[in-house]
Every structure is written in C-alpha cells, then in structure tokens.
Design a protein around this motif. Sequence first.
Motif, PDB file in Angstrom:
ATOM      1  N   HIS A  14      -0.923  14.694   6.176  1.00 37.09           N
ATOM      2  CA  HIS A  14      -1.577  13.526   5.568  1.00 37.09           C
ATOM      3  C   HIS A  14      -1.980  12.512   6.635  1.00 37.09           C
ATOM      4  N   GLN A  18      -5.676  11.010   7.460  1.00 35.57           N
ATOM      5  CA  GLN A  18      -5.923   9.571   7.508  1.00 35.57           C
ATOM      6  C   GLN A  18      -6.513   9.178   8.857  1.00 35.57           C
ATOM      7  N   THR A 223       4.509   8.213  -3.067  1.00 33.43           N
ATOM      8  CA  THR A 223       3.641   8.029  -1.901  1.00 33.43           C
ATOM      9  C   THR A 223       4.055   6.800  -1.089  1.00 33.43           C
ATOM     10  N   PHE A 248       0.308   7.203   3.684  1.00 34.02           N
ATOM     11  CA  PHE A 248      -0.251   6.877   2.371  1.00 34.02           C
ATOM     12  C   PHE A 248      -0.637   5.410   2.260  1.00 34.02           C
ATOM     13  N   TRP A 251      -3.677   4.523   0.241  1.00 35.26           N
ATOM     14  CA  TRP A 251      -3.811   5.154  -1.067  1.00 35.26           C
ATOM     15  C   TRP A 251      -3.748   4.106  -2.171  1.00 35.26           C
ATOM     16  N   HIS A 284       1.172  -1.180   2.265  1.00 32.95           N
ATOM     17  CA  HIS A 284      -0.190  -0.726   2.520  1.00 32.95           C
ATOM     18  C   HIS A 284      -0.865  -1.529   3.628  1.00 32.95           C
ATOM     19  N   GLY A 288      -6.012   0.108   1.569  1.00 29.17           N
ATOM     20  CA  GLY A 288      -4.959   0.081   0.561  1.00 29.17           C
ATOM     21  C   GLY A 288      -4.682  -1.326   0.078  1.00 29.17           C
ATOM     22  N   HIS A 357      -8.070  12.196  -0.468  1.00 26.09           N
ATOM     23  CA  HIS A 357      -7.058  12.674  -1.404  1.00 26.09           C
ATOM     24  C   HIS A 357      -7.354  12.104  -2.788  1.00 26.09           C
ATOM     25  N   HIS A 360      -6.369   8.421  -3.172  1.00 30.80           N
ATOM     26  CA  HIS A 360      -6.778   7.425  -2.184  1.00 30.80           C
ATOM     27  C   HIS A 360      -7.371   6.218  -2.904  1.00 30.80           C
ATOM     28  N   SER A 361      -7.314   5.063  -2.270  1.00 33.06           N
ATOM     29  CA  SER A 361      -7.835   3.851  -2.917  1.00 33.06           C
ATOM     30  C   SER A 361      -9.352   3.828  -2.991  1.00 33.06           C
ATOM     31  N   TRP A 391      -9.570  12.632 -10.374  1.00 30.78           N
ATOM     32  CA  TRP A 391      -8.801  11.827  -9.437  1.00 30.78           C
ATOM     33  C   TRP A 391      -7.579  11.228 -10.161  1.00 30.78           C
ATOM     34  N   ASP A 392      -7.275   9.956  -9.941  1.00 28.32           N
ATOM     35  CA  ASP A 392      -6.036   9.409 -10.503  1.00 28.32           C
ATOM     36  C   ASP A 392      -6.307   8.869 -11.905  1.00 28.32           C
TER      37      ASP A 392
END
Length: 453
Positions: A14, A18, A223, A248, A251, A284, A288, A357, A360-361, A391-392
């Motif tokens: 990861h 990044q 995360t 992360f 993220w 973050h 983030g 990912h 991710h934000s 996604w999320d």
Amino acid sequence: MRLTWIHPEDLIGHELRQARQDGRAVEAIARRWHDAGGHDAPPMAGASPEPAPERLRRLAEDLLDELATIPSPLADREPTGLDAVISACPDWPGAPLAAPGPDLAGRLRGAWAGRAAGCVLGKPVEKIPREGIRAIAEATGNWPIRGWFTARGLPDDVAERWPWNRRSAPTSLAENIDGTPEDDDLNFPMLALALLERYGTGFGTDDVAQMWLDELPAGRIFTAERVALRNLLVGLASPETAVYRNPFREWIGALIRADVYGWVNPGDPARAAVLAHRDAALSHTANGVYGAMFAAALAAMSLTANGPEEVLAGALRVVPPESRLAVAVREAADLARAEGDFERVLDALHARHADLHWVHSVNNAAAVAAALVHGAGDFSASVTSVVSAGWDTDSDGATVGSVAGGLLGADGIPDQWTAPLHNRVASTLTGFNGATFDTLAARTHALVQETSG
C-alpha cells in the motif's frame, strides 16, 4: 487469527502505491521488495492469509522507514498543516457564507436521518464492484437502483459470484432492516458529537486521541484509524500518529468522521473545516485531511443552501484548488453536469481513478460530488446514484445522504428511506446505543446555539 491493517509486510504494498501517487521515485525499493519474495498489497482485505517469514517482515519495516524519507514533489501544493492549507486556498471564506434559518432543527434531523439511510443502502454491497452491484440489482428488479437491496429472488449464480458483505447483509437488506445497524460511518459522527460536548469547539487533536482511547473498540475501526490507534498505544503523538507506517493516510477514514463539525457550524464552511482538520490530523495527511475538510464544509453548507451546486461551491473553497482531491471533485461535477447518463459519468470516473484503492479519499469524493450534481437535490436519486458507483458504498451513501437530508430536512426525505430505520441507531459507543435521530439532532442543535450564543 491474523489482525488486519497493521503488519509491515501487508503495509508495504500500500505504501508503494501511495508513493507512486505522490510522484516519488520508488521503483528501486519496489524491486528490492519483490526480488526478496514480497507480495503486493492485498486487493480487498487488510492482511494476506498467512504471516510472512521474519526476514520479509524485517525488510518491510526497513523499507517502510526508507520510503518515509523520500519527499513528495506534490508536497508544496498539497500541504497538511492548517496555516499552509488556508494559504493554499485563495477563496478561503473569511466569514460565514450564510446564516441558518428557522428550519434548522428540521434540517439537522434530515441530515442525521439521511446519513443513516444512505449508509444502510450501501452496506450490503460494500466491497462489491460496480458490475456486481448492477448484476444484483438487475436480477432482483431494482435497476436502476430505486430501493433497498434484497436477497429475495436473487439467483444462486449471481449470489455466488457477487457475495454480500457478510457482516452487513443480515441487518441491511430490505427484508432484514429493523432500525439502523451499527456502522463506523455513524459511530464516528456520534463520537464527534460526544467530543464537542466534552471539550467544546476549542478541542485539540490530543482530545480526539483521548476520545478514541476512551471509546473506540479497536476491532470496529480500520485502515488509517487502526494504524493511528496502534501508534497511540506505542506512545506516539500527533502528527506522528498519522504518518508512522501509515500508508492509508490519504484514504477515506477522516472524511467519514467530519459531518458533525459542519452541522454545528451551519453556513460556515471555513470554521467547519478547521474543526475537521483538528480531527483528521490524528490519522491522515494531505488529501486524507482535505476529504474531512470537504465533508465538513458540505455538511455546513447543506443546512443553509438552496441546492447541491451551492453546497459544492462553498465546500470547494476550503480545499487547496491544485490538490488532487479538488481537481477530482471539479472534474466529477463537470462530468455530471454535461452527461445525463450517470453510468457514462461513472465510466469516466472509474477510468480516471483506476489506480486508486476503493477506499481512497480522492475517487470517493469525486463520486460524492458527481452524485450530488446528478441528483439535483432529489434524495432518492442522489443516494442511489452514489451507491451505484461502487467504491466505498456505505460511506459515500452516508455522505450524500447527509447532504441531501440537510438540504431537504427530515420531512423532505421519502418515507421508504426512514420508516424501516425506526428513528434509532445501534452503537457500541457509550450512551449511544438506541439513540434516536431526533435526540442526536437536538444535541447537535444545542451545540449550534451554544457556539453562536
């Protein structure tokens, strides 16, 4: 049992991803890792099934520390410190953009209920890609998505190919919903409410850390939050908690924690963003943190604005305009304005952000912006659009539901989205299990009155 999100041999993949997104030259380090037998980042879960040999674990630790010494060429236009962020925002508001009206109480109830409804809609299909979400919805007569997901009538072959989120489906399918089930996308806003009630709006990042230590079950955070909590437990303090072996850090985690900071500052995106920054800085950096500031500003604007375009315009003023998140949000909003077919909008967004990912934000903030523009203030259209993006799904459904609910107020949300939630939410946070949206909104309203009085 093998814990997720903390093992060096799982973090290194990861971090390499990044680093590439940061524009850092890391191919030599990547070759050393792969030549030694190291694996890429697990694509969905936070840990590979088996622990790595000790030699690989030690190598991963060394490489993580080496990667941390390589500066990002994007750092100047994507700062993390608050003063630098404000300086990078030429349109940073110097005063509130609007004052709340007499409908504030109803809009706060709508924001809480809308956040819960959007979250529950997205829960069963979290981790399922776009094509799977569509296959499930089509197979059950729910495409385009217009209601809760269901297992009724779902063919076995579709269910086997695209399995539900096992932890969420028992409480978030149409046939199972009985109140709002527990979720980190709801726990974190409630924790922020408790934080403000305990410390006031003058809280600091150390106060956020204390709240986490007091209240957060480690098994229910993921995360960047899990890494930051681990860092706290080994004696680190902010800002090291956000950066030490934390791939992360850009993220979505801080974004989902920020709505309450907007709700207690209706019409004031700048003040909302400052509070969100203090919270986000625990775990973050850069994009983030911007995700949290953006979400807080969206929430603040939703309580005073007349529509999503006004909300977006105000929220973008607190994000550095050259940052990847701001660029992605503007691009997504432009796409949604120009293209009536939302599937084509999503095709473009997925192509644009294929390297990110799924939590991710940047890509998720883009999906939120596109759905808000496409939904044009319609609650159902807004939340179903963002969940169809993949996604999320539960986090994005929650954020879009929060904004749309804030714009419309509780009475403007169709009953189909609120009735099954029974005006209550489950939580393991102290004092919040069974809390009603009415009570949560009243407590939030009391903080608005306290800070403005």
